[in-house]
Scaffold this active site. Structure first.
Site, mmCIF file in Angstrom:
data_model
loop_
_atom_site.group_PDB
_atom_site.id
_atom_site.type_symbol
_atom_site.label_atom_id
_atom_site.label_comp_id
_atom_site.label_asym_id
_atom_site.label_seq_id
_atom_site.Cartn_x
_atom_site.Cartn_y
_atom_site.Cartn_z
ATOM 1 N NE ARG A 1 116.543 106.213 35.394
ATOM 2 C CZ ARG A 1 115.229 106.098 35.465
ATOM 3 N NH1 ARG A 1 114.462 107.171 35.360
ATOM 4 N NH2 ARG A 1 114.668 104.926 35.656
ATOM 5 C CD GLU B 1 109.298 96.506 34.251
ATOM 6 O OE1 GLU B 1 108.094 96.702 34.432
ATOM 7 O OE2 GLU B 1 110.181 97.321 34.564
#
Length: 167
Positions: free
Chosen positions: A64, A101
């Site tokens: 993105r 993450e």
């Protein structure tokens, strides 16, 4: 319209719990990207601090960050450099392994020279952004600044000023 005039882009960002796996709160910007005014406001806000900065290129972090970074590069009248996942760029490339993450990853970019603005959509743990800063330096660039659309605020101990000078 831009954020400087009070346009609230937060209402165009969806939060999706437990995606892509349990415990992750995913920030979906597709609704922002599909709205003319929200997308324009986001790009204006990302570019604004760097209008007078000495930037040669804007680097967008996959995936993105490509969308936002490309638009910011266009807005600033600068070239665009992609930072991609392993195996997506033709050689020669410089790479770096890093922790995500929810796993691990490898980022690559082509070597070059110049002053760089890094752009990504979300700052969560800081791992991808920190790895991109180190990678950019290893590839020959001088990181002049960073721009992120969403700072979730869960990056323990991550301070942008420790990695890059403020403009």
């Amino acid at each position: 319209m831009d954020l400087r005039n009070g346009f609230d882009i937060k209402r165009y960002i969806r939060s999706i719990p437990d995606y892509p796996k349990p415990g992750i709160m995913f920030r979906d910007i597709t609704t922002l990207l599909s709205n003319l005014h929200a997308f324009r406001a986001a790009v204006d806000e990302l570019a604004w601090p760097f209008l007078r900065g000495e930037i040669d290129y804007v680097a967008g972090i996959e995936a993105r960050g490509f969308i936002l970074g490309g638009a910011v590069a266009h807005n600033l009248g600068r070239g665009f450099i992609p930072i991609r996942k392993k195996g997506k760029l033709p050689p020669p490339v410089v790479d770096i392994a890093y922790d995500l993450e929810y796993g691990t990853g490898v980022l690559e970019m082509q070597a070059g020279q110049g002053r760089l603005l890094l752009v990504d959509d979300v700052l969560a743990t800081g791992g991808t952004l920190a790895a991109s800063m180190v990678l950019s330096r290893q590839a020959g660039y001088v990181v002049q600044g960073i721009g992120v659309l969403i700072d979730i605020g869960i990056a323990p101990g991550f301070r942008c000023e420790d990695h890059v000078p403020r403009i």
